[in-house]
Every structure is written in C-alpha cells, then in structure tokens.
Design an enzyme around this catalytic site. Structure first.
Site, short mmCIF file in Angstrom:
data_model
loop_
_atom_site.label_atom_id
_atom_site.label_comp_id
_atom_site.label_asym_id
_atom_site.label_seq_id
_atom_site.Cartn_x
_atom_site.Cartn_y
_atom_site.Cartn_z
CE1 TYR A 9 -3.74 -2.34 1.20
CE2 TYR A 9 -1.86 -3.36 2.44
CZ TYR A 9 -3.23 -3.44 2.15
OH TYR A 9 -4.15 -4.55 2.00
CG ASP A 10 0.70 5.72 -1.80
OD1 ASP A 10 1.91 6.22 -1.27
OD2 ASP A 10 -0.02 6.64 -1.80
CG LEU A 11 2.14 5.06 4.01
CD1 LEU A 11 3.02 5.73 5.08
CD2 LEU A 11 1.09 4.42 4.94
CG ASP A 12 1.09 10.86 2.09
OD1 ASP A 12 0.79 10.92 3.28
OD2 ASP A 12 2.47 10.84 1.73
CG ASP A 167 -3.38 8.48 -3.81
OD1 ASP A 167 -3.33 9.77 -3.69
OD2 ASP A 167 -1.97 7.90 -3.80
#
Length: 219
Positions: A9-12, A167
C-alpha cells in the site's frame, strides 16, 4: 486461495487522508522560504507520491534544501497534532486481509521518521510485515525498485503475485515498471478519470472490494 502473495500500500491519499495537509505544507514551505509561490494546486498535486526532492527540483539546490527543511518542519509538527485521519474502512480491510494470512506492507516515498509519526498515532504498524520508506532504495517511485525491495524482503520473487494499492500516477507507474498489478482507490483526491485512462488493473470503489480482488471473487 489468494491471487497474491503480497499486498503493498501507498500511504498518502491511499490509507490516510493526508493530501490536504501535504498541499498546506507545500504552500507553507514556499511562504517561509520564498514569500509564496505561483505554482498551481494541480502542479503541486502532480508530485504527490514522489520524493520531496522531485517536487522542488526546479529550484537551485540551496533553495530546494531550504524548502524541504521548511516542509518537513511544518508537516511533522502538524502530524504530531494527529491532523491526518484514516479513510473509512481501512482498518476493516487490513484486518480481513491479515486474517487471510496474506502478507501486507507499505511502500511510500515518505521518509521513515515522518511516516512513522502517523503510523504510530493511527496504530497501523501491527498490520504490516514490511515497510519501505524513501531511505530504503536508491530509486523511488515511479520506478519499480521500492516494490521489488518489499517483495525481496518478503521472499516473493514473482512480481505478478504482488498487488500494489495506491492513489496516484507514480504508484501506477511503479507497479507497471516491475510487473506488479495495481489497484486504484476510488477515494483518490487526484484526477480520477486521468488515472483510469492510464489503465489500472482494478479500481476499488469501496473498501470491501479489495478482499474480493485478492481472492478473485465478486462482492
């Protein structure tokens, strides 16, 4: 039976809603160092997901270094105030995937110290088997190296068995660069139609959809 051995997963903008704070911090850095900027929100947004050095690369090194320092000082102070909320449903799908015995990890362009502030406040660390920060690889997103390093640490050699959830365009390009699948979160604050035109493997409109993608089933 899972389609994937590892979900990253990416965070932001993916697990937590930090894009407003990032933009606020970028503007604040410009106010402190240069007295403001005429860069548009769309321009600043286009760098989200990439290292801060890329965001300020159009300036000379001294100015860029000052902007990075001002950004980090302001951003970290705000994060310590618990200014970043987690997106609805994230705890549920992280817990469900963990219960399926599928390894999970983070791959972000954030620096470890700043990322760990919010990871700790939101109590996310227990869900992850590995975490890759900006310091952990030579190349950052949109290159595939950070995803490859996460997979290597987890003993996964077949990148087609890796799903990256993000995202932004840098996330999609990173997955494409190394042969991983990519799932775009439907709650992205980036230009969604542009991202869909780039051809993500999946679009997750609701959090519940992610576990279905991993098992290859439908809701």
């Amino acid at each position: 039976m899972s389609k994937y051995d590892l979900v990253l997963y990416d965070l932001d903008g993916t697990l937590w809603d930090s894009i407003p704070l990032i933009l606020e911090s970028l503007r604040k850095a410009y106010d402190i160092v240069l007295g403001g900027t005429d860069r548009t929100e769309a321009d600043l947004k286009s760098y989200i997901g990439r290292p801060l050095g890329d965001t300020f690369a159009m300036h000379d090194k001294e100015t860029s270094d000052k902007l990075i320092e001002a950004y980090l000082d302001y951003n970290c102070a705000r994060m310590k105030e618990n200014a970043i909320p987690i997106f609805p449903g994230v705890y549920d799908f992280l817990g469900k995937i963990k219960s399926m015995n599928v390894k999970q990890g983070i791959v972000t362009s954030k620096r470890r110290d700043s990322a760990m502030i919010t990871i700790g406040l939101l109590k996310l660390e227990e869900y992850f088997d590995t975490m890759i920060f900006r310091e952990d690889t030579v190349l950052a997103k949109p290159h595939g190296e950070p995803l490859i390093e996460a997979a290597r640490r987890m003993g996964v050699s077949d990148m087609s068995r890796v799903l990256y959830v993000g995202d932004a365009s840098a996330d999609l390009l990173s997955a494409r660069d190394c042969g991983a699948d990519f799932a775009l979160v439907g709650w992205t604050r980036m230009p969604k139609e542009e991202l869909i035109r780039m051809g993500p493997d999946f679009v997750i409109e609701t959090a519940e959809r992610l576990s279905c993608i991993i098992t290859g089933t439908e809701l």
